[in-house]
Design a protein around this motif. Structure first.
Motif, PDB file in Angstrom:
ATOM      1  N   MET A  59       8.252 -45.287  11.573  1.00 55.94           N
ATOM      2  CA  MET A  59       7.444 -46.235  10.799  1.00 55.94           C
ATOM      3  C   MET A  59       6.078 -46.382  11.446  1.00 55.94           C
ATOM      4  N   GLN A  60       5.090 -46.454  10.658  1.00 62.84           N
ATOM      5  CA  GLN A  60       3.711 -46.590  11.105  1.00 62.84           C
ATOM      6  C   GLN A  60       3.497 -48.015  11.628  1.00 62.84           C
ATOM      7  N   GLU A  61       3.010 -48.130  12.872  1.00 59.71           N
ATOM      8  CA  GLU A  61       2.841 -49.445  13.490  1.00 59.71           C
ATOM      9  C   GLU A  61       1.628 -50.196  12.974  1.00 59.71           C
ATOM     10  N   ARG A  62       0.515 -49.498  12.760  1.00 63.42           N
ATOM     11  CA  ARG A  62      -0.695 -50.151  12.255  1.00 63.42           C
ATOM     12  C   ARG A  62      -1.383 -49.193  11.296  1.00 63.42           C
ATOM     13  N   PRO A  63      -2.217 -49.733  10.434  1.00 66.33           N
ATOM     14  CA  PRO A  63      -2.938 -48.851   9.507  1.00 66.33           C
ATOM     15  C   PRO A  63      -3.866 -47.897  10.258  1.00 66.33           C
ATOM     16  N   VAL A  64      -4.040 -46.704   9.703  1.00 68.13           N
ATOM     17  CA  VAL A  64      -5.026 -45.754  10.218  1.00 68.13           C
ATOM     18  C   VAL A  64      -6.389 -46.262   9.780  1.00 68.13           C
ATOM     19  N   ARG A  65      -7.300 -46.424  10.728  1.00 67.06           N
ATOM     20  CA  ARG A  65      -8.637 -46.945  10.433  1.00 67.06           C
ATOM     21  C   ARG A  65      -9.545 -45.777  10.036  1.00 67.06           C
ATOM     22  N   VAL A  66      -9.893 -45.747   8.758  1.00 67.90           N
ATOM     23  CA  VAL A  66     -10.696 -44.669   8.182  1.00 67.90           C
ATOM     24  C   VAL A  66     -12.112 -45.175   7.941  1.00 67.90           C
ATOM     25  N   LEU A  67     -13.090 -44.436   8.452  1.00 70.15           N
ATOM     26  CA  LEU A  67     -14.478 -44.704   8.110  1.00 70.15           C
ATOM     27  C   LEU A  67     -14.869 -43.705   7.033  1.00 70.15           C
ATOM     28  N   LEU A  68     -15.124 -44.204   5.852  1.00 65.50           N
ATOM     29  CA  LEU A  68     -15.516 -43.387   4.712  1.00 65.50           C
ATOM     30  C   LEU A  68     -17.033 -43.452   4.580  1.00 65.50           C
ATOM     31  N   VAL A  69     -17.693 -42.330   4.837  1.00 61.70           N
ATOM     32  CA  VAL A  69     -19.158 -42.260   4.787  1.00 61.70           C
ATOM     33  C   VAL A  69     -19.524 -41.469   3.538  1.00 61.70           C
ATOM     34  N   GLU A  70     -19.858 -42.197   2.488  1.00 58.69           N
ATOM     35  CA  GLU A  70     -20.085 -41.590   1.176  1.00 58.69           C
ATOM     36  C   GLU A  70     -21.157 -42.381   0.445  1.00 58.69           C
ATOM     37  N   GLY A  71     -22.234 -41.702   0.067  1.00 59.19           N
ATOM     38  CA  GLY A  71     -23.355 -42.351  -0.600  1.00 59.19           C
ATOM     39  C   GLY A  71     -23.170 -42.591  -2.084  1.00 59.19           C
ATOM     40  N   GLU A  72     -22.181 -41.950  -2.692  1.00 58.16           N
ATOM     41  CA  GLU A  72     -21.938 -42.112  -4.126  1.00 58.16           C
ATOM     42  C   GLU A  72     -20.745 -43.045  -4.340  1.00 58.16           C
ATOM     43  N   PRO A  73     -20.967 -44.227  -4.900  1.00 57.84           N
ATOM     44  CA  PRO A  73     -19.875 -45.192  -5.084  1.00 57.84           C
ATOM     45  C   PRO A  73     -18.690 -44.644  -5.876  1.00 57.84           C
ATOM     46  N   GLY A  74     -18.954 -43.815  -6.870  1.00 60.06           N
ATOM     47  CA  GLY A  74     -17.861 -43.250  -7.662  1.00 60.06           C
ATOM     48  C   GLY A  74     -16.936 -42.369  -6.838  1.00 60.06           C
ATOM     49  N   TYR A  75     -17.510 -41.548  -5.976  1.00 59.49           N
ATOM     50  CA  TYR A  75     -16.700 -40.708  -5.096  1.00 59.49           C
ATOM     51  C   TYR A  75     -15.942 -41.555  -4.088  1.00 59.49           C
ATOM     52  N   ALA A  76     -16.572 -42.610  -3.609  1.00 59.63           N
ATOM     53  CA  ALA A  76     -15.895 -43.503  -2.662  1.00 59.63           C
ATOM     54  C   ALA A  76     -14.672 -44.145  -3.326  1.00 59.63           C
ATOM     55  N   ARG A  77     -14.807 -44.592  -4.566  1.00 58.56           N
ATOM     56  CA  ARG A  77     -13.663 -45.171  -5.293  1.00 58.56           C
ATOM     57  C   ARG A  77     -12.555 -44.133  -5.452  1.00 58.56           C
TER      58      ARG A  77
END
Length: 82
Positions: A1-19
């Motif tokens: 079982m995963q103990e804590r969430p994986v912290r992801v930094l999403l670096v994306e200039g287009e909001p649609g792609y980020a969604r």
């Protein structure tokens, strides 16, 4: 079982792609804590604080483009997978 969430930094200039990327990461077997920034400067600041386990990085950002983006990210956080 995963103990804590994986912290992801999403670096994306287009909001649609980020969604789209957020949606792809949600609902699976793993839990992710996603921080989204649109500019390289914000990404570098976040990485300097040491709050990311992994980076999803677009190389075409509003404030930087190409291999230089990756070089600058690696200079600040050389041990964080990109």
């Amino acid at each position: 079982m995963q103990e804590r969430p994986v912290r992801v930094l999403l670096v994306e200039g287009e909001p649609g792609y980020a969604r789209l990327l957020r949606g792809m990461l949600q609902g699976g077997d793993y839990q992710f804590e996603i921080t989204h920034v649109e500019r390289l400067r914000a990404a570098l600041d976040h990485l300097a604080a040491g709050d990311s386990d992994v980076v999803l990085l677009n190389l075409a950002l509003p404030d930087a483009r190409g291999p230089e983006v990756l070089r600058r990210v690696r200079a600040v956080a050389p041990d964080v997978p990109v």
